[in-house]
Scaffold this motif. Sequence first.
Motif: not given
Length: 296
Positions: A55-63, A65-68, A152-158, A284-289
Amino acid sequence: MTYPKNVATPSHSADHRDDSDADTPAPITAAGVWPDASTVTTKLAKLPALFISHGAPSLAIEQSATTSALARIGQNLPVPRAIVIMSAHWQSTQLEISSNPQPKTWHDFSGFASELYEIQYPTAGFPTLAESLAQQLSVRGISCSINPMRACDHGVWAPLIHLYPEADIPIVQISLPQHYDSIACYQLGAQLAQLRNEQILVIGSGSITHNLRAMLWQSDSIDHTAKDFKQWLLHQLKTDIPTALDWQQYPNYKNVHPSDEHLLPLFFALGAGQRVSVIHQSMAHHSLGMDIYRFD
């Protein structure tokens, strides 16, 4: 290597050759990099391959269902000896493998909350493994090189910050060559499938749908064009892999993936496994699976 049934090898996948004859080399292995090499294929747990929609880089700081779901994966799987990961955010001219022993956390985005730029994911690299994989791929006629500077780009660490928050699993990142298509990514994943038997976690990090122009930030609404596509693709992954690899036959696929780099890591994970199961599905965000798939 055995190509998928009814799928021809495209001319621009020339880096890959059919190794189905009598001279087929032994599977690519990491056994030589471990001090206890004799135990690698006999005593270690076999891991799946994963496809993670980051998804978006903000995944890293979100809580969410995906992060769980990511946290549960990290808690439930046997602890990997290493991670080999392809991110949509490392596109390259030819195949590269990161050998950076201490890759920095690269905040490769702009316009997000300031706290996101403060995140560090201080994982170690694994130069010996990277060099071994590059050498074995080269022997098989797959052009590649090591990159000792890659961060490490955010596709790795997020996603990994939720999967392994202690950053204690060494990482080898593999690039996505610009001329690779779904079949080339599948073939590359198949070359690395043996690593799963050696307690190495193979990950493709991208997004099952990725049309940024259709995003509605923080919206709870669902883009049904995106939802329909991912349901179609999942059905093909379960029933007809050659059709899944030919995903651009899907009508108006550019309304879901205007470019292909976020979907291609899925086929890398598919090559390393075969049997798909769903760990998580959401939007998430309407269009991001935000789907997460497991391949065994």
